[in-house]
Design a protein around this motif. Structure first.
Motif, PDB file in Angstrom:
ATOM      1  N   GLU A   1       0.838  -1.197   0.000  1.00 19.97           N
ATOM      2  CA  GLU A   1       0.000   0.000   0.000  1.00 19.97           C
ATOM      3  C   GLU A   1       0.876   1.251   0.000  1.00 19.97           C
ATOM      4  O   GLU A   1       1.833   1.351   0.770  1.00 19.97           O
ATOM      5  CB  GLU A   1      -0.900  -0.009   1.238  1.00 19.97           C
ATOM      6  CG  GLU A   1      -1.973   1.052   1.210  1.00 19.97           C
ATOM      7  CD  GLU A   1      -2.901   0.919   2.390  1.00 19.97           C
ATOM      8  OE1 GLU A   1      -3.930   1.618   2.414  1.00 19.97           O
ATOM      9  OE2 GLU A   1      -2.595   0.129   3.283  1.00 19.97           O
ATOM     10  N   ILE A   2       0.563   2.170  -0.906  1.00 24.08           N
ATOM     11  CA  ILE A   2       1.351   3.401  -1.033  1.00 24.08           C
ATOM     12  C   ILE A   2       0.898   4.378   0.051  1.00 24.08           C
ATOM     13  O   ILE A   2      -0.284   4.693   0.174  1.00 24.08           O
ATOM     14  CB  ILE A   2       1.161   4.016  -2.434  1.00 24.08           C
ATOM     15  CG1 ILE A   2       1.656   3.046  -3.504  1.00 24.08           C
ATOM     16  CG2 ILE A   2       1.918   5.334  -2.532  1.00 24.08           C
ATOM     17  CD1 ILE A   2       1.464   3.555  -4.914  1.00 24.08           C
ATOM     18  N   THR A   3       1.853   4.864   0.808  1.00 20.81           N
ATOM     19  CA  THR A   3       1.550   5.838   1.846  1.00 20.81           C
ATOM     20  C   THR A   3       1.640   7.253   1.280  1.00 20.81           C
ATOM     21  O   THR A   3       2.118   7.463   0.154  1.00 20.81           O
ATOM     22  CB  THR A   3       2.521   5.687   3.023  1.00 20.81           C
ATOM     23  OG1 THR A   3       3.860   5.953   2.557  1.00 20.81           O
ATOM     24  CG2 THR A   3       2.471   4.270   3.588  1.00 20.81           C
ATOM     25  N   LEU A   4       1.166   8.208   2.058  1.00 17.57           N
ATOM     26  CA  LEU A   4       1.217   9.605   1.625  1.00 17.57           C
ATOM     27  C   LEU A   4       2.660  10.066   1.466  1.00 17.57           C
ATOM     28  O   LEU A   4       2.994  10.798   0.520  1.00 17.57           O
ATOM     29  CB  LEU A   4       0.479  10.487   2.638  1.00 17.57           C
ATOM     30  CG  LEU A   4       0.485  11.992   2.367  1.00 17.57           C
ATOM     31  CD1 LEU A   4      -0.185  12.302   1.040  1.00 17.57           C
ATOM     32  CD2 LEU A   4      -0.186  12.739   3.509  1.00 17.57           C
TER      33      LEU A   4
ATOM     34  N   ASP B   1       5.298   8.244   0.633  1.00 16.04           N
ATOM     35  CA  ASP B   1       5.859   7.683  -0.589  1.00 16.04           C
ATOM     36  C   ASP B   1       5.335   8.425  -1.820  1.00 16.04           C
ATOM     37  O   ASP B   1       6.079   8.671  -2.778  1.00 16.04           O
ATOM     38  CB  ASP B   1       5.506   6.196  -0.693  1.00 16.04           C
ATOM     39  CG  ASP B   1       6.116   5.388   0.439  1.00 16.04           C
ATOM     40  OD1 ASP B   1       7.131   5.856   1.003  1.00 16.04           O
ATOM     41  OD2 ASP B   1       5.579   4.321   0.773  1.00 16.04           O
ATOM     42  N   HIS B   2       4.048   8.764  -1.798  1.00 14.74           N
ATOM     43  CA  HIS B   2       3.449   9.463  -2.938  1.00 14.74           C
ATOM     44  C   HIS B   2       4.071  10.850  -3.121  1.00 14.74           C
ATOM     45  O   HIS B   2       4.355  11.270  -4.249  1.00 14.74           O
ATOM     46  CB  HIS B   2       1.941   9.575  -2.717  1.00 14.74           C
ATOM     47  CG  HIS B   2       1.200  10.199  -3.861  1.00 14.74           C
ATOM     48  ND1 HIS B   2       1.129   9.625  -5.119  1.00 14.74           N
ATOM     49  CD2 HIS B   2       0.500  11.357  -3.944  1.00 14.74           C
ATOM     50  CE1 HIS B   2       0.421  10.409  -5.920  1.00 14.74           C
ATOM     51  NE2 HIS B   2       0.028  11.458  -5.229  1.00 14.74           N
ATOM     52  N   LEU B   3       4.311  11.545  -2.029  1.00  8.62           N
ATOM     53  CA  LEU B   3       4.933  12.869  -2.128  1.00  8.62           C
ATOM     54  C   LEU B   3       6.411  12.769  -2.495  1.00  8.62           C
ATOM     55  O   LEU B   3       6.930  13.633  -3.229  1.00  8.62           O
ATOM     56  CB  LEU B   3       4.775  13.612  -0.796  1.00  8.62           C
ATOM     57  CG  LEU B   3       3.340  13.951  -0.371  1.00  8.62           C
ATOM     58  CD1 LEU B   3       3.336  14.606   1.000  1.00  8.62           C
ATOM     59  CD2 LEU B   3       2.662  14.854  -1.393  1.00  8.62           C
TER      60      LEU B   3
ATOM     61  N   GLU C   1       7.799  10.573  -4.459  1.00  6.63           N
ATOM     62  CA  GLU C   1       7.906  10.339  -5.901  1.00  6.63           C
ATOM     63  C   GLU C   1       7.782  11.647  -6.677  1.00  6.63           C
ATOM     64  O   GLU C   1       8.494  11.866  -7.665  1.00  6.63           O
ATOM     65  CB  GLU C   1       6.819   9.354  -6.335  1.00  6.63           C
ATOM     66  CG  GLU C   1       7.023   7.941  -5.802  1.00  6.63           C
ATOM     67  CD  GLU C   1       5.892   7.026  -6.221  1.00  6.63           C
ATOM     68  OE1 GLU C   1       4.950   7.517  -6.893  1.00  6.63           O
ATOM     69  OE2 GLU C   1       5.945   5.823  -5.887  1.00  6.63           O
ATOM     70  N   GLN C   2       6.884  12.514  -6.254  1.00 11.34           N
ATOM     71  CA  GLN C   2       6.728  13.805  -6.930  1.00 11.34           C
ATOM     72  C   GLN C   2       7.904  14.723  -6.627  1.00 11.34           C
ATOM     73  O   GLN C   2       8.269  15.564  -7.456  1.00 11.34           O
ATOM     74  CB  GLN C   2       5.421  14.471  -6.492  1.00 11.34           C
ATOM     75  CG  GLN C   2       4.185  13.620  -6.776  1.00 11.34           C
ATOM     76  CD  GLN C   2       2.921  14.244  -6.230  1.00 11.34           C
ATOM     77  OE1 GLN C   2       2.452  15.270  -6.727  1.00 11.34           O
ATOM     78  NE2 GLN C   2       2.353  13.643  -5.199  1.00 11.34           N
TER      79      GLN C   2
ATOM     80  N   ASP D   1       0.067  16.539  -5.658  1.00 15.13           N
ATOM     81  CA  ASP D   1      -1.164  15.771  -5.498  1.00 15.13           C
ATOM     82  C   ASP D   1      -1.102  15.009  -4.165  1.00 15.13           C
ATOM     83  O   ASP D   1      -0.042  14.478  -3.813  1.00 15.13           O
ATOM     84  CB  ASP D   1      -1.308  14.786  -6.662  1.00 15.13           C
ATOM     85  CG  ASP D   1      -2.567  13.955  -6.583  1.00 15.13           C
ATOM     86  OD1 ASP D   1      -3.637  14.501  -6.878  1.00 15.13           O
ATOM     87  OD2 ASP D   1      -2.454  12.764  -6.210  1.00 15.13           O
TER      88      ASP D   1
ATOM     89  N   PHE E   1      -4.826   8.070   1.587  1.00 14.35           N
ATOM     90  CA  PHE E   1      -3.659   7.212   1.469  1.00 14.35           C
ATOM     91  C   PHE E   1      -3.529   6.386   2.739  1.00 14.35           C
ATOM     92  O   PHE E   1      -3.813   6.874   3.841  1.00 14.35           O
ATOM     93  CB  PHE E   1      -2.382   8.034   1.254  1.00 14.35           C
ATOM     94  CG  PHE E   1      -2.313   8.686  -0.094  1.00 14.35           C
ATOM     95  CD1 PHE E   1      -1.719   8.038  -1.158  1.00 14.35           C
ATOM     96  CD2 PHE E   1      -2.851   9.935  -0.305  1.00 14.35           C
ATOM     97  CE1 PHE E   1      -1.656   8.636  -2.401  1.00 14.35           C
ATOM     98  CE2 PHE E   1      -2.800  10.544  -1.536  1.00 14.35           C
ATOM     99  CZ  PHE E   1      -2.200   9.885  -2.592  1.00 14.35           C
TER     100      PHE E   1
END
Length: 537
Positions: free
Chosen positions: A159-162, A164-166, A168-169, A225, A299
């Motif tokens: 599961e992608i955490t917040l 990890d998502h930030l 990547e950006q 995002d 997330f």
């Protein structure tokens, strides 16, 4: 008085806290997950413990063995004949039957034999084996040795955490190492809801960067995002989302900066600050409500553990209740006496003998402690069901006052034992799954001197009164006290306020504003429809 020495024998009883007794007490308060972990550690530590595998009883065919019925032609009338022996004569009869010449066979099959039987059976078998889909996990390249090692969880994506998502950006938005360091530091400060701390002055000091550099990186992070992330307060979060929608005009800015007036339902003051009419302020409030105040919550952050009940309560055929333990949560272990007897004959050193003797004693005590734990849980759960029969039959309004002493006296145990048993244990009932401690509630005196009421039942009664109130007749805490006393419940106003706040129910003033605002929205949407549908006769 002369002093003399003498020997005396006295017999007395005392409780000695042996390690085995401490272990049994510890097992009582463990949840099913903690108990499974504890037993797994004991299995690794103690060589005389083994799992009790569920094997089919002797004389029973295994599950994978097929059983043929009479209609399948697999029944054998001869004694001693099994399914395989019953089928083989049919095969021999078919093989011994004269099929005729090649021409007769081709006429019977309505095709040539070269189309039925392959001219190259070895090549055809190899080609079919190559085209066949893999049947085991090993053939797919999973590395398992058999079907019993096949694990579907190995194919579940993480599961992608917040964070990890930030991150990547962040790797795409910045190229400089200093900016990436500042950005990663700020991302680590983001909470589960997507917010940063209000004060970022310490961030610049710790990183050795200027406040302007931190603000520049923060401005870029707030464009990531999901929209609204990395905000320092609710107003900034909503402003970021409105900019993303291109709706952050001066009127909306004034509304966002005065969210306290919106919370108080002071629409008149908001209308003056924004400089708009009633229709525009209603549309603006509707846009605010459609925004996400916690953008980071979509997330995943922590894996939620499924609540597994320890006890099942089902209606019995005689109108009572059937209480049983959940066998899936009870670890099954046995003492391998055969292994101990074999080792005791071969081991010659005193130290080794002492080790295996202690291992046998600990294994025996663990098996007994697990059995005693299961019996105690079942005994306590049965008494709780007996005491709270009205709850299971009629609902939470009939929940009786109950304490640990009442259950302990009924089953002849100590209160501390009942307290340990009810900790971290859950009961699955016809009305949902509840913790065992849920059924122990304080008592509230009756106004007419009758039977006392349960605190949980009183909370339920208060919630029913508030849910059924009309928008034009909101009940205050004093009015609720009068209604409860009329129902035979003697309770103080501060207790009503405490229960109401515990259930997260707002005050009467706030409820009046909310319901009148909701009623006004309904009327404002219904009026245009009525005027549009009205036509002259």
């Amino acid at each position: 008085m002369a002093l003399t020495q003498r020997l005396e024998f006295r017999q007395s009883q005392s409780l000695v806290m042996t390690p085995q007794l401490m272990q049994a007490i510890k097992l009582l308060q463990l949840s099913n997950l903690d108990l499974t972990t504890f037993v797994e550690e004991e299995l690794e530590r103690n060589p005389l413990l083994e799992r009790a595998n569920d094997e089919p009883p002797a004389g029973e065919a295994p599950a994978e063995t097929g059983q043929f019925s009479d209609s399948d032609g697999g029944h054998n009338d001869e004694p001693g004949g099994g399914p395989g022996e019953a089928f083989e004569p049919g095969q021999e009869e078919w093989m011994s039957k004269d099929l005729g010449t090649r021409a007769e066979i081709e006429q019977t099959l309505d095709t040539g034999l070269h189309n039925v039987f392959s001219e190259e059976p070895a090549e055809a078998a190899a080609r079919n084996a190559q085209d066949a889909a893999p049947t085991t996990y090993t053939e797919w390249g999973g590395g398992a040795s058999g079907d019993e090692d096949y694990n579907l969880e190995a194919f579940v994506a993480a599961e992608i955490t917040l964070g990890d998502h930030l991150a990547e950006q962040l790797s795409v938005a910045f190229t400089g190492p200093a900016q990436r360091m500042i950005g990663q530091y700020l991302i680590d400060l983001v909470d589960e809801a997507g917010y940063l701390p209000p004060d970022l002055g310490q961030a610049a000091e710790r990183l050795g960067a200027s406040q302007a550099d931190v603000e520049d990186v923060l401005a870029v992070l707030q464009k990531f995002d999901p929209p609204g992330v990395c905000a320092r307060n609710l107003s900034e979060c909503l402003a970021i989302q409105l900019r993303e929608l291109d709706r952050y005009d001066p009127a909306m800015q004034a509304l966002v900066e005065h969210l306290d007036l919106l919370a108080k339902r002071d629409i008149a003051s908001l209308r003056k600050l924004c400089g708009v009419d009633d229709e525009d302020i209603a549309d603006m409030i509707g846009e605010i409500r459609r925004l996400n105040p916690k953008p980071g919550m979509k997330f995943g952050s922590a894996r939620l553990q499924t609540m597994v009940p320890d006890v099942y309560v089902r209606p019995g055929p005689d109108g009572g209740w059937h209480v049983e333990l959940n066998s899936d949560t009870l670890p099954r272990v046995l003492v391998n006496q055969t292994y101990y007897s074999q080792l005791s004959k071969k081991v010659g050193k005193d130290g080794d003998k002492s080790y295996f003797t202690d291992a046998l004693q600990n294994a025996t005590w663990l098996v007994r402690a697990l059995d005693q734990r299961a019996r105690t849980i079942l005994k306590v759960a049965t008494e709780i069901v007996r005491q709270q029969d009205g709850f299971f039959t009629h609902g939470v309004a009939h929940l009786r006052p109950l304490n640990l002493k009442a259950v302990a006296d009924a089953i002849q145990m100590h209160e501390s034992t009942v307290s340990r048993v009810t900790a971290n244990k859950y009961m699955a009932t016809n009305r949902g799954t509840f913790e065992l401690k849920y059924f122990f509630t304080a008592s509230i005196a009756s106004a007419d001197g009758g039977e006392a009421h349960s605190a949980e039942a009183v909370r339920h009664h208060i919630k029913q009164l508030i849910d059924s109130e009309a928008p034009s007749a909101i009940l205050s805490d004093d009015t609720i006290v009068e209604r409860l006393r009329a129902s035979g419940i003697d309770i103080a106003r501060r207790t009503v306020a405490k229960y109401r706040e515990a259930m997260r129910i707002p005050s009467s003033v706030q409820r009046r504003r909310d319901k009148q605002s909701a009623l006004g929205n309904v009327l404002s949407t219904a009026m245009p429809d009525r005027s549009r549908n009205t036509e002259p006769a």
